[in-house]
Design a protein around this motif. Structure first.
Motif, PDB file in Angstrom:
ATOM      1  N   ILE A 182       0.836  -1.203   0.000  1.00 15.81           N
ATOM      2  CA  ILE A 182       0.000   0.000   0.000  1.00 15.81           C
ATOM      3  C   ILE A 182       0.870   1.253   0.000  1.00 15.81           C
ATOM      4  CG2 ILE A 182      -1.546   1.364   1.462  1.00 15.81           C
ATOM      5  CD1 ILE A 182      -2.986  -1.209   2.152  1.00 15.81           C
ATOM      6  N   LEU A 183       1.907   1.266   0.819  1.00 19.47           N
ATOM      7  CA  LEU A 183       2.796   2.431   0.855  1.00 19.47           C
ATOM      8  C   LEU A 183       3.541   2.590  -0.462  1.00 19.47           C
ATOM      9  CD1 LEU A 183       4.189   2.115   4.489  1.00 19.47           C
ATOM     10  CD2 LEU A 183       2.551   3.799   3.639  1.00 19.47           C
ATOM     11  N   ALA A 184       4.004   1.471  -1.033  1.00 14.80           N
ATOM     12  CA  ALA A 184       4.680   1.546  -2.328  1.00 14.80           C
ATOM     13  C   ALA A 184       3.709   2.011  -3.404  1.00 14.80           C
ATOM     14  CB  ALA A 184       5.275   0.183  -2.695  1.00 14.80           C
ATOM     15  N   GLY A 185       2.474   1.533  -3.333  1.00 17.73           N
ATOM     16  CA  GLY A 185       1.472   1.957  -4.297  1.00 17.73           C
ATOM     17  C   GLY A 185       1.131   3.423  -4.177  1.00 17.73           C
ATOM     18  N   ALA A 186       1.310   3.997  -2.986  1.00 18.35           N
ATOM     19  CA  ALA A 186       1.053   5.424  -2.779  1.00 18.35           C
ATOM     20  C   ALA A 186       2.249   6.286  -3.176  1.00 18.35           C
ATOM     21  CB  ALA A 186       0.690   5.686  -1.317  1.00 18.35           C
ATOM     22  N   GLY A 187       3.311   5.659  -3.671  1.00 19.39           N
ATOM     23  CA  GLY A 187       4.446   6.422  -4.175  1.00 19.39           C
ATOM     24  C   GLY A 187       5.681   6.408  -3.305  1.00 19.39           C
ATOM     25  N   MET A 188       5.644   5.718  -2.162  1.00 21.13           N
ATOM     26  CA  MET A 188       6.798   5.690  -1.271  1.00 21.13           C
ATOM     27  C   MET A 188       7.902   4.812  -1.862  1.00 21.13           C
ATOM     28  SD  MET A 188       6.967   4.623   2.779  1.00 21.13           S
ATOM     29  CE  MET A 188       6.154   6.138   3.283  1.00 21.13           C
ATOM     30  N   ALA A 189       9.164   5.183  -1.627  1.00 22.91           N
ATOM     31  CA  ALA A 189      10.296   4.365  -2.054  1.00 22.91           C
ATOM     32  C   ALA A 189      10.157   2.963  -1.465  1.00 22.91           C
ATOM     33  CB  ALA A 189      11.608   4.999  -1.595  1.00 22.91           C
ATOM     34  N   ARG A 190      10.458   1.945  -2.284  1.00 26.28           N
ATOM     35  CA  ARG A 190      10.221   0.576  -1.851  1.00 26.28           C
ATOM     36  C   ARG A 190      11.032   0.206  -0.615  1.00 26.28           C
ATOM     37  NH1 ARG A 190      11.411  -2.660  -7.065  1.00 26.28           N
ATOM     38  NH2 ARG A 190      12.464  -0.742  -7.653  1.00 26.28           N
ATOM     39  N   SER A 191      12.255   0.715  -0.509  1.00 27.63           N
ATOM     40  CA  SER A 191      13.080   0.393   0.655  1.00 27.63           C
ATOM     41  C   SER A 191      12.429   0.885   1.943  1.00 27.63           C
ATOM     42  CB  SER A 191      14.473   1.012   0.505  1.00 27.63           C
ATOM     43  OG  SER A 191      14.379   2.428   0.371  1.00 27.63           O
ATOM     44  N   LYS A 192      11.861   2.082   1.903  1.00 23.63           N
ATOM     45  CA  LYS A 192      11.214   2.627   3.095  1.00 23.63           C
ATOM     46  C   LYS A 192       9.880   1.949   3.352  1.00 23.63           C
ATOM     47  CE  LYS A 192      10.034   6.990   5.354  1.00 23.63           C
ATOM     48  NZ  LYS A 192       9.986   8.468   5.220  1.00 23.63           N
ATOM     49  N   ALA A 193       9.139   1.601   2.284  1.00 21.08           N
ATOM     50  CA  ALA A 193       7.862   0.906   2.446  1.00 21.08           C
ATOM     51  C   ALA A 193       8.063  -0.437   3.130  1.00 21.08           C
ATOM     52  CB  ALA A 193       7.188   0.728   1.090  1.00 21.08           C
ATOM     53  N   VAL A 194       9.094  -1.173   2.719  1.00 25.91           N
ATOM     54  CA  VAL A 194       9.390  -2.464   3.340  1.00 25.91           C
ATOM     55  C   VAL A 194       9.784  -2.263   4.804  1.00 25.91           C
ATOM     56  CG1 VAL A 194      10.956  -4.445   3.327  1.00 25.91           C
ATOM     57  CG2 VAL A 194      10.014  -3.574   1.175  1.00 25.91           C
ATOM     58  N   PHE A 195      10.568  -1.229   5.077  1.00 28.34           N
ATOM     59  CA  PHE A 195      10.988  -0.947   6.459  1.00 28.34           C
ATOM     60  C   PHE A 195       9.778  -0.691   7.355  1.00 28.34           C
ATOM     61  CE2 PHE A 195      11.845   2.578   9.469  1.00 28.34           C
ATOM     62  CZ  PHE A 195      12.558   1.854  10.412  1.00 28.34           C
ATOM     63  N   ILE A 196       8.844   0.136   6.903  1.00 19.51           N
ATOM     64  CA  ILE A 196       7.667   0.436   7.720  1.00 19.51           C
ATOM     65  C   ILE A 196       6.802  -0.812   7.870  1.00 19.51           C
ATOM     66  CG2 ILE A 196       5.542   1.801   7.833  1.00 19.51           C
ATOM     67  CD1 ILE A 196       7.044   4.106   6.603  1.00 19.51           C
ATOM     68  N   GLY A 197       6.695  -1.606   6.785  1.00 17.16           N
ATOM     69  CA  GLY A 197       5.964  -2.862   6.895  1.00 17.16           C
ATOM     70  C   GLY A 197       6.562  -3.781   7.943  1.00 17.16           C
ATOM     71  N   ALA A 198       7.900  -3.899   7.941  1.00 19.77           N
ATOM     72  CA  ALA A 198       8.571  -4.733   8.939  1.00 19.77           C
ATOM     73  C   ALA A 198       8.434  -4.133  10.333  1.00 19.77           C
ATOM     74  CB  ALA A 198      10.041  -4.901   8.576  1.00 19.77           C
ATOM     75  N   LEU A 199       8.546  -2.812  10.416  1.00 16.25           N
ATOM     76  CA  LEU A 199       8.478  -2.139  11.716  1.00 16.25           C
ATOM     77  C   LEU A 199       7.101  -2.290  12.354  1.00 16.25           C
ATOM     78  CD1 LEU A 199      10.245  -0.371  13.587  1.00 16.25           C
ATOM     79  CD2 LEU A 199       9.231   1.627  12.469  1.00 16.25           C
ATOM     80  N   SER A 200       6.052  -2.420  11.526  1.00 15.13           N
ATOM     81  CA  SER A 200       4.706  -2.541  12.081  1.00 15.13           C
ATOM     82  C   SER A 200       4.548  -3.782  12.943  1.00 15.13           C
ATOM     83  CB  SER A 200       3.670  -2.559  10.949  1.00 15.13           C
ATOM     84  OG  SER A 200       3.759  -3.760  10.187  1.00 15.13           O
ATOM     85  N   GLY A 201       5.379  -4.809  12.707  1.00 13.39           N
ATOM     86  CA  GLY A 201       5.284  -6.026  13.501  1.00 13.39           C
ATOM     87  C   GLY A 201       6.063  -5.996  14.795  1.00 13.39           C
ATOM     88  N   VAL A 202       6.919  -4.984  14.992  1.00 13.49           N
ATOM     89  CA  VAL A 202       7.723  -4.913  16.210  1.00 13.49           C
ATOM     90  C   VAL A 202       6.842  -4.660  17.435  1.00 13.49           C
ATOM     91  CG1 VAL A 202       9.586  -3.626  17.348  1.00 13.49           C
ATOM     92  CG2 VAL A 202       9.762  -4.199  14.923  1.00 13.49           C
ATOM     93  N   ALA A 203       5.633  -4.108  17.206  1.00 15.96           N
ATOM     94  CA  ALA A 203       4.722  -3.878  18.329  1.00 15.96           C
ATOM     95  C   ALA A 203       4.345  -5.181  19.031  1.00 15.96           C
ATOM     96  CB  ALA A 203       3.458  -3.168  17.832  1.00 15.96           C
TER      97      ALA A 203
END
Length: 293
Positions: A202-223
């Protein structure tokens, strides 16, 4: 956009390697915890940490394929938004509301009392996300500033909120020494794989750089490991708070999907694609939730 969200919402990055390194660090740390902590460890907190790390690992692995995915066509992006909405709707029903009702009844509430408790928690979660939405209204200048739309960021926040009670469930089961604790962690981790993928896509589809989109996706699971450890440490209190946490996350998820994600997925003229994606996402997450228990 709300200034708190801006650092996470910028679509452009100067360099990709810090985000790649951070994702690899999350994966390696989670792998190390899963490999070094025995399933039958004598400490409930350590068992909870292992279960939470397994969930975080699954989320990060789910997000990583987006590294090789190029910029998505708008129709596909809208379909993925619909898919994400379907995943979250099914998770709301089968991972949050139904377990919340069961947890409330196990805590001693009658069927009517459990329904009232969960309803109150859902409304609290809904009001909380609506309040957050007021502080994250889309600004026409967001695109010029290379920011992801606020409604998309709210969806990501809702997924993080959804991960907290899942981590609590893992922690309560592990801290209480329940026989099904390991199976619960495995089931939740398998559900987290598409969730990490959905966030990054979703973040990549909204235009975010793929490296950062993957980072936020991974970070969402740290909770999840954080919530698991805290819940195992205070297992007596967490067992009472678990229904509230599940219901709160359900309310936040409902508002994020109905108020933000579905309108975003249909505003480019691909409503049919988004609706089909919603149905597919709902069926996938329903299957995972019910088949894996």
């Amino acid at each position: 956009m709300n200034r708190v969200l801006q650092p996470f919402a910028y679509t452009r990055t100067q360099v990709a390697w810090p985000y790649v390194a951070a994702v690899l660090a999350i994966v390696l740390a989670a792998l190390w915890l899963v490999a070094t902590i025995p399933v039958d460890d004598g400490s409930g907190i350590r068992r909870a940490l292992r279960g939470g790390a397994l969930c975080a690992l699954a989320t990060a692995l789910g997000a990583m394929p987006v590294w090789v995915v190029k910029r998505l066509p708008q129709q596909l992006a809208d379909g993925l938004l619909g898919f994400g909405a379907g995943v979250m709707l099914a998770a709301t029903a089968f991972s949050l509301v139904l377990p919340g009702l069961a947890a409330a009844e196990q805590a001693g509430y009658t069927a009517w009392g459990a329904a009232a408790l969960i309803s109150a928690g859902v409304l609290l979660g809904a009001l909380a996300l609506l309040a957050l939405d007021r502080g994250a209204v889309d600004d026409p200048r967001d695109a010029q500033q290379h920011l992801v739309p606020s409604r998309v960021m709210l969806f990501v926040i809702a997924i993080v909120l959804h991960n907290v009670p899942e981590g609590m469930a893992v922690g309560v089961a592990a801290g209480g020494g329940l026989s099904g604790a390991e199976g619960l962690a495995m089931g939740i981790s398998l559900q987290d794989i598409p969730e990490g993928l959905v966030v990054a896509l979703i973040l990549a589809g909204a235009g975010m750089a793929r490296s950062k989109a993957v980072f936020i996706g991974a970070l969402s699971g740290v909770a999840e490991p954080v919530a698991a450890v805290l819940s195992a440490w205070a297992v007596g209190v967490s067992a009472l708070l678990l229904p509230w946490g599940l219901a709160f996350a359900a309310g936040a998820m409902l508002i994020a999907v109905g108020h933000s994600v579905i309108p975003e997925s249909t505003r480019h003229g691909y409503g049919a694609t988004a609706s089909l994606g919603l149905a597919i996402g709902f069926c996938l997450m329903m299957t995972l939730d019910t088949a894996l228990g």
